[in-house]
Design a protein around this motif. Structure first.
Motif, PDB file in Angstrom:
ATOM      1  N   PRO A  28       0.807  -1.233   0.000  1.00 23.49           N
ATOM      2  CA  PRO A  28       0.000   0.000   0.000  1.00 23.49           C
ATOM      3  C   PRO A  28       0.836   1.278   0.000  1.00 23.49           C
ATOM      4  O   PRO A  28       0.474   2.257  -0.662  1.00 23.49           O
ATOM      5  N   GLU A  29       1.963   1.270   0.703  1.00 28.68           N
ATOM      6  CA  GLU A  29       2.806   2.467   0.740  1.00 28.68           C
ATOM      7  C   GLU A  29       3.443   2.731  -0.623  1.00 28.68           C
ATOM      8  O   GLU A  29       3.555   3.881  -1.045  1.00 28.68           O
ATOM      9  N   ILE A  30       3.849   1.674  -1.305  1.00 33.62           N
ATOM     10  CA  ILE A  30       4.430   1.838  -2.642  1.00 33.62           C
ATOM     11  C   ILE A  30       3.364   2.347  -3.606  1.00 33.62           C
ATOM     12  O   ILE A  30       3.602   3.266  -4.389  1.00 33.62           O
ATOM     13  N   GLN A  31       2.177   1.766  -3.515  1.00 28.89           N
ATOM     14  CA  GLN A  31       1.088   2.175  -4.400  1.00 28.89           C
ATOM     15  C   GLN A  31       0.675   3.620  -4.124  1.00 28.89           C
ATOM     16  O   GLN A  31       0.369   4.373  -5.051  1.00 28.89           O
ATOM     17  N   ALA A  32       0.704   4.027  -2.861  1.00 31.59           N
ATOM     18  CA  ALA A  32       0.343   5.409  -2.508  1.00 31.59           C
ATOM     19  C   ALA A  32       1.326   6.395  -3.132  1.00 31.59           C
ATOM     20  O   ALA A  32       0.915   7.450  -3.648  1.00 31.59           O
ATOM     21  N   VAL A  33       2.605   6.072  -3.103  1.00 26.87           N
ATOM     22  CA  VAL A  33       3.608   6.947  -3.730  1.00 26.87           C
ATOM     23  C   VAL A  33       3.398   6.958  -5.242  1.00 26.87           C
ATOM     24  O   VAL A  33       3.471   8.014  -5.871  1.00 26.87           O
ATOM     25  N   ARG A  34       3.120   5.808  -5.804  1.00 27.52           N
ATOM     26  CA  ARG A  34       2.882   5.724  -7.257  1.00 27.52           C
ATOM     27  C   ARG A  34       1.688   6.585  -7.656  1.00 27.52           C
ATOM     28  O   ARG A  34       1.708   7.255  -8.686  1.00 27.52           O
ATOM     29  N   ASP A  35       0.665   6.581  -6.829  1.00 30.66           N
ATOM     30  CA  ASP A  35      -0.532   7.362  -7.124  1.00 30.66           C
ATOM     31  C   ASP A  35      -0.296   8.871  -7.003  1.00 30.66           C
ATOM     32  O   ASP A  35      -1.085   9.660  -7.514  1.00 30.66           O
ATOM     33  N   ARG A  36       0.780   9.262  -6.329  1.00 36.14           N
ATOM     34  CA  ARG A  36       1.089  10.681  -6.145  1.00 36.14           C
ATOM     35  C   ARG A  36       2.039  11.218  -7.209  1.00 36.14           C
ATOM     36  O   ARG A  36       2.592  12.302  -7.058  1.00 36.14           O
ATOM     37  N   SER A  37       2.214  10.509  -8.288  1.00 31.67           N
ATOM     38  CA  SER A  37       3.154  10.944  -9.327  1.00 31.67           C
ATOM     39  C   SER A  37       2.760  12.294  -9.922  1.00 31.67           C
ATOM     40  O   SER A  37       3.626  13.130 -10.214  1.00 31.67           O
TER      41      SER A  37
END
Length: 155
Positions: free
Chosen positions: A47-56
């Motif tokens: 989830p933390e990796i996906q959250a950063v990815r979503d903030r691109s």
């Protein structure tokens, strides 16, 4: 007659050796799959990796505005944590995927270093290119992960 028996015995031994060598193991070896513990560890960091990815898009906006302080904060905060999470997930991947995951993580780190240098130099063009490259590495890494726990167990 003794000589014929020894020749006959010799041929029987050769035949038996040939037949035994041709017969392989009768049980097929199952391909490696994820254990429940591995899936749990992967799911803990995902989830933390996906959250950063979503903030691109947020990072892209900051770079376009020239808000270099917040860009550096973003690089040294959430993106660096995502890099650590990639590193934590790698040992829990299948052995065949681990070298690829390590290479992706190294490439991601190189992109972050270049992004940080571009940010220090206030170079928006290079910063945008490196941020896109960094998020592309995250996408590659996410493709290595098991899709769902039921899919991994079915494999």
């Amino acid at each position: 007659m003794v000589r014929q028996r020894s020749i006959f015995s010799f041929f029987l031994v050769l035949l038996a050796t040939f037949l035994i060598s041709c017969g392989g193991p009768g049980v097929a070896i199952a391909p490696p799959t994820y254990t429940a513990v591995q899936l749990e560890k992967i799911q803990a960091y995902l989830p933390e990796i996906q959250a950063v990815r979503d903030r691109s898009e947020e990072l892209t906006t900051l770079i376009k505005k020239g808000d270099w302080i917040n860009v550096r904060n973003f690089i040294h905060g959430p993106i660096t944590e995502a890099k650590l999470n990639l590193t934590y997930i790698t040992p829990n991947l299948l052995p065949k995927d681990q070298p690829t995951a390590r290479q992706i993580t190294r490439d991601f780190f190189k992109d972050l270093v270049k992004l940080d240098k571009a940010t220090s130099a206030s170079n928006p063009l290079v910063a945008l290119n490196q941020s896109q490259a960094a998020f592309a590495e995250i996408d590659k890494f996410l493709q290595l992960l098991p899709k769902t726990s039921s899919e991994a167990e079915a494999s």
